[in-house]
Design an enzyme around this catalytic site. Sequence first.
Site, PDB file in Angstrom:
ATOM      1  N   TYR A 185      17.551 -30.783  -5.617  1.00  0.00           N
ATOM      2  CA  TYR A 185      18.773 -30.172  -6.136  1.00  0.00           C
ATOM      3  C   TYR A 185      19.998 -30.895  -5.552  1.00  0.00           C
ATOM      4  CZ  TYR A 185      15.372 -26.889  -7.888  1.00  0.00           C
ATOM      5  OH  TYR A 185      14.291 -26.353  -8.535  1.00  0.00           O
ATOM      6  N   ARG A 327       3.945 -18.310  -1.547  1.00  0.00           N
ATOM      7  CA  ARG A 327       2.987 -17.751  -2.509  1.00  0.00           C
ATOM      8  C   ARG A 327       2.047 -16.730  -1.894  1.00  0.00           C
ATOM      9  NH1 ARG A 327       1.559 -23.712  -4.348  1.00  0.00           N
ATOM     10  NH2 ARG A 327       2.120 -23.918  -2.136  1.00  0.00           N
TER      11      ARG A 327
HETATM   12  C1  FNR Z   1       9.495 -21.481  -4.728  1.00  0.00           C
HETATM   13  N1  FNR Z   1      10.088 -22.320  -3.782  1.00  0.00           N
HETATM   14  C2  FNR Z   1      11.444 -22.280  -3.601  1.00  0.00           C
HETATM   15  N2  FNR Z   1      12.028 -23.002  -2.609  1.00  0.00           N
HETATM   16  C3  FNR Z   1      13.352 -22.892  -2.344  1.00  0.00           C
HETATM   17  O1  FNR Z   1      13.848 -23.546  -1.436  1.00  0.00           O
HETATM   18  N3  FNR Z   1      14.121 -22.052  -3.104  1.00  0.00           N
HETATM   19  C4  FNR Z   1      13.622 -21.326  -4.121  1.00  0.00           C
HETATM   20  O2  FNR Z   1      14.328 -20.529  -4.736  1.00  0.00           O
HETATM   21  C5  FNR Z   1      12.251 -21.475  -4.428  1.00  0.00           C
HETATM   22  N4  FNR Z   1      11.672 -20.833  -5.494  1.00  0.00           N
HETATM   23  C6  FNR Z   1      10.310 -20.738  -5.595  1.00  0.00           C
HETATM   24  C7  FNR Z   1       9.722 -19.876  -6.528  1.00  0.00           C
HETATM   25  C8  FNR Z   1       8.346 -19.717  -6.572  1.00  0.00           C
HETATM   26  C9  FNR Z   1       7.743 -18.755  -7.529  1.00  0.00           C
HETATM   27  C10 FNR Z   1       7.537 -20.445  -5.665  1.00  0.00           C
HETATM   28  C11 FNR Z   1       6.032 -20.277  -5.657  1.00  0.00           C
HETATM   29  C12 FNR Z   1       8.106 -21.338  -4.797  1.00  0.00           C
HETATM   30  C13 FNR Z   1       9.255 -22.994  -2.769  1.00  0.00           C
HETATM   31  C14 FNR Z   1       8.831 -22.002  -1.689  1.00  0.00           C
HETATM   32  O3  FNR Z   1       9.936 -21.498  -0.975  1.00  0.00           O
HETATM   33  C15 FNR Z   1       7.856 -22.660  -0.696  1.00  0.00           C
HETATM   34  O4  FNR Z   1       8.517 -23.693  -0.004  1.00  0.00           O
HETATM   35  C16 FNR Z   1       6.626 -23.230  -1.391  1.00  0.00           C
HETATM   36  O5  FNR Z   1       6.082 -22.302  -2.304  1.00  0.00           O
HETATM   37  C17 FNR Z   1       5.554 -23.652  -0.393  1.00  0.00           C
HETATM   38  O6  FNR Z   1       5.190 -22.563   0.431  1.00  0.00           O
HETATM   39  P1  FNR Z   1       3.864 -21.689   0.115  1.00  0.00           P
HETATM   40  O7  FNR Z   1       4.050 -21.037  -1.198  1.00  0.00           O
HETATM   41  O8  FNR Z   1       2.708 -22.650   0.114  1.00  0.00           O
HETATM   42  O9  FNR Z   1       3.807 -20.709   1.265  1.00  0.00           O
END
Ligand code: FNR
Length: 359
Positions: A185, A327
Amino acid sequence: PTPSQLFQPLTLSQLTLPNRIVIAPMCQYSAQEGNANDWHLMHYGSLAVSGAGMLVLEATAVSAVGRITDADLGIYSADNQQALARLMGSLRKLSDIPVAIQLAHAGRKASSHLPWEGAAQIAPDAPRGWVAQAPSAIAHGAGEVPPAEMTPAELAEVKDAFVAAAKAADALGIDGIEIHMAHGYLLHEFLSPLSNTRSDAYGGSLENRLRYPLEVFAAVRAAVPAAKPVWVRISASDWAPGGWDIDGSIALAQGLKALGCSAIHVSSGGLSTAQQIPVQPGYQVGFAEAIKQATGLTTMAVGLVTEPAQAEHIVASGQADAVAIGRAALYDPRWPWHAAASLGAQVDAPRQYWRSQPR
Ligand code: FNR
């Protein structure tokens, strides 16, 4: 047995988290005109009683143009702020969990379809589309309409939008501010040579590419009381040839630390369609560890941390000061509570659930 380190408190500026589990920011793509609604209340209400040490609200746009999709949460209008006030009022009644917000501008990844609609770019002249802003007129994906290169006046406007958003968040009683510099971004786009080919003071050398993100950080830091933590989420690597990398990330972290940054939240990727990510459990933790070792900055690790023992190890071994759960917290909104049970610790469960306290 040694007490769980994951369940020790952590202080960021003057905000104390009761434990080191952070609910990662996760876009819900469910707002209307940027306004939070009942979905957000249900979703964040459930996570507010998760037992986590902090809840970070999803990427929240500082301007309408800075939204990824037209369903992103926003904090740029009076209506947005009123909707957030309602959400915050409800969350405060549900739990004492510290609530932070991620302030975001989507840069060249703006004007997109919702993820469950395929996430493709919506052309600026198509219905629901708009012209995206970015450091350089380089499209994210092949065949996409390039964004408009930001003028000096637009750089100032967007920085002011981050400041206004931070002040609004502070006025809403939000406890901490995470500035989104990750995932391809806007602010990440300034950092990466793949997306920033500017010839002014904001492009070229590493020092120049750091300049705008550091200016935005400094302006936001100055806009909220010093007691309130302000930190940054970064992508530590583009995982692509010629891209942003861990050395740049350490330089950024040093610059942020000198400006009073409370922590750094270390993710990766999202900038280049050429990225090759070796996805595996904890695959980004090494970046957090390297930044923590090089700078001493308080560090949050994230990315496929799914098991309590894994989270405990990350904190206890000093790889990071906290872990964020994404997640796994959607799949199991009481993840922190279950982690406490398995690690012999306690969380503050709602009193209504008193009969379910892990012992
Ligand atoms: C995200 N991720 C994310 N990251 C971030 O910096 N801002 C955001 O708004 C979002 N939005 C988002 C929505 C959804 C539905 C998912 C699954 C992921 C990334 C998230 O914060 C995280 O870094 C990653 O999902 C990896 O971590 P997990 O899911 O493996 O614990």
